[in-house]
Scaffold this motif. Structure first.
Motif, short mmCIF file in Angstrom:
data_model
loop_
_atom_site.label_atom_id
_atom_site.label_comp_id
_atom_site.label_asym_id
_atom_site.label_seq_id
_atom_site.Cartn_x
_atom_site.Cartn_y
_atom_site.Cartn_z
N GLY A 78 14.21 -8.80 -13.63
CA GLY A 78 14.06 -7.41 -14.01
C GLY A 78 12.62 -6.96 -14.12
N TRP A 79 12.47 -5.66 -14.14
CA TRP A 79 11.18 -5.02 -14.40
C TRP A 79 11.30 -4.22 -15.68
CZ3 TRP A 79 6.78 -6.01 -11.84
CH2 TRP A 79 6.86 -6.60 -10.59
N PHE A 80 10.32 -4.38 -16.54
CA PHE A 80 10.20 -3.62 -17.78
C PHE A 80 8.84 -2.93 -17.77
CE2 PHE A 80 13.65 -5.28 -20.58
CZ PHE A 80 14.19 -6.23 -19.71
N ARG A 81 8.67 -1.95 -18.61
CA ARG A 81 7.36 -1.30 -18.73
C ARG A 81 7.08 -0.92 -20.17
NH1 ARG A 81 8.65 4.42 -15.54
NH2 ARG A 81 9.98 5.36 -17.17
N GLN A 82 5.80 -0.84 -20.46
CA GLN A 82 5.37 -0.46 -21.80
C GLN A 82 4.19 0.48 -21.70
OE1 GLN A 82 4.54 -3.74 -24.45
NE2 GLN A 82 4.82 -2.44 -26.25
N ALA A 83 4.40 1.70 -22.18
CA ALA A 83 3.33 2.70 -22.21
C ALA A 83 2.59 2.60 -23.54
CB ALA A 83 3.93 4.08 -22.03
#
Length: 119
Positions: free
Chosen positions: A35-40
């Motif tokens: 999976g791909w996750f992101r954090q701003a």
């Protein structure tokens, strides 16, 4: 030793495209949910997309509502690599993007790659 090496991040204008890559070593990515996750900045890490092998020849994919129709997750089993094609990028897509490999109680993370969408 398991390693997930992300690449492909950078600066892009709104409406532009980027492709992220996650090269896995030390594990067979087909045996994991990738999976791909992101954090701003100032926000919690959130899921973007996942891919896992189905019982047949294809794969199951999942997308967060915020990226559905714009992002595509795919894999190259021969290269043990997972990709995230990102189109029609928006400023709100700006974040550090992380690759993840998960199976039961096992969880591996990459070091992250920065994606900045700005004019």
């Amino acid at each position: 030793q398991v390693q997930l090496a992300e690449s492909g991040g950078g600066l892009v204008q709104p409406g532009g495209s980027l492709t992220l890559s996650c090269a896995a070593s030390g594990l067979a990515s087909t045996s994991y949910v990738m999976g791909w996750f992101r954090q701003a900045p100032g926000k919690e890490r959130e899921i973007v997309a996942t891919i896992q092998r189905s019982d047949w020849s294809g794969s199951f994919t999942y997308y967060a509502d915020s990226v559905k129709g714009r992002f595509t997750i795919s894999r190259d089993n021969a290269k043990n690599t997972v990709y995230l094609q990102m189109n029609s990028l928006k400023p709100e897509d700006t974040a550090v993007y992380y690759c993840n490999a998960a199976r039961q109680l096992i969880n591996y993370w990459g070091q992250g790659t920065q994606v900045t969408v700005s004019s």
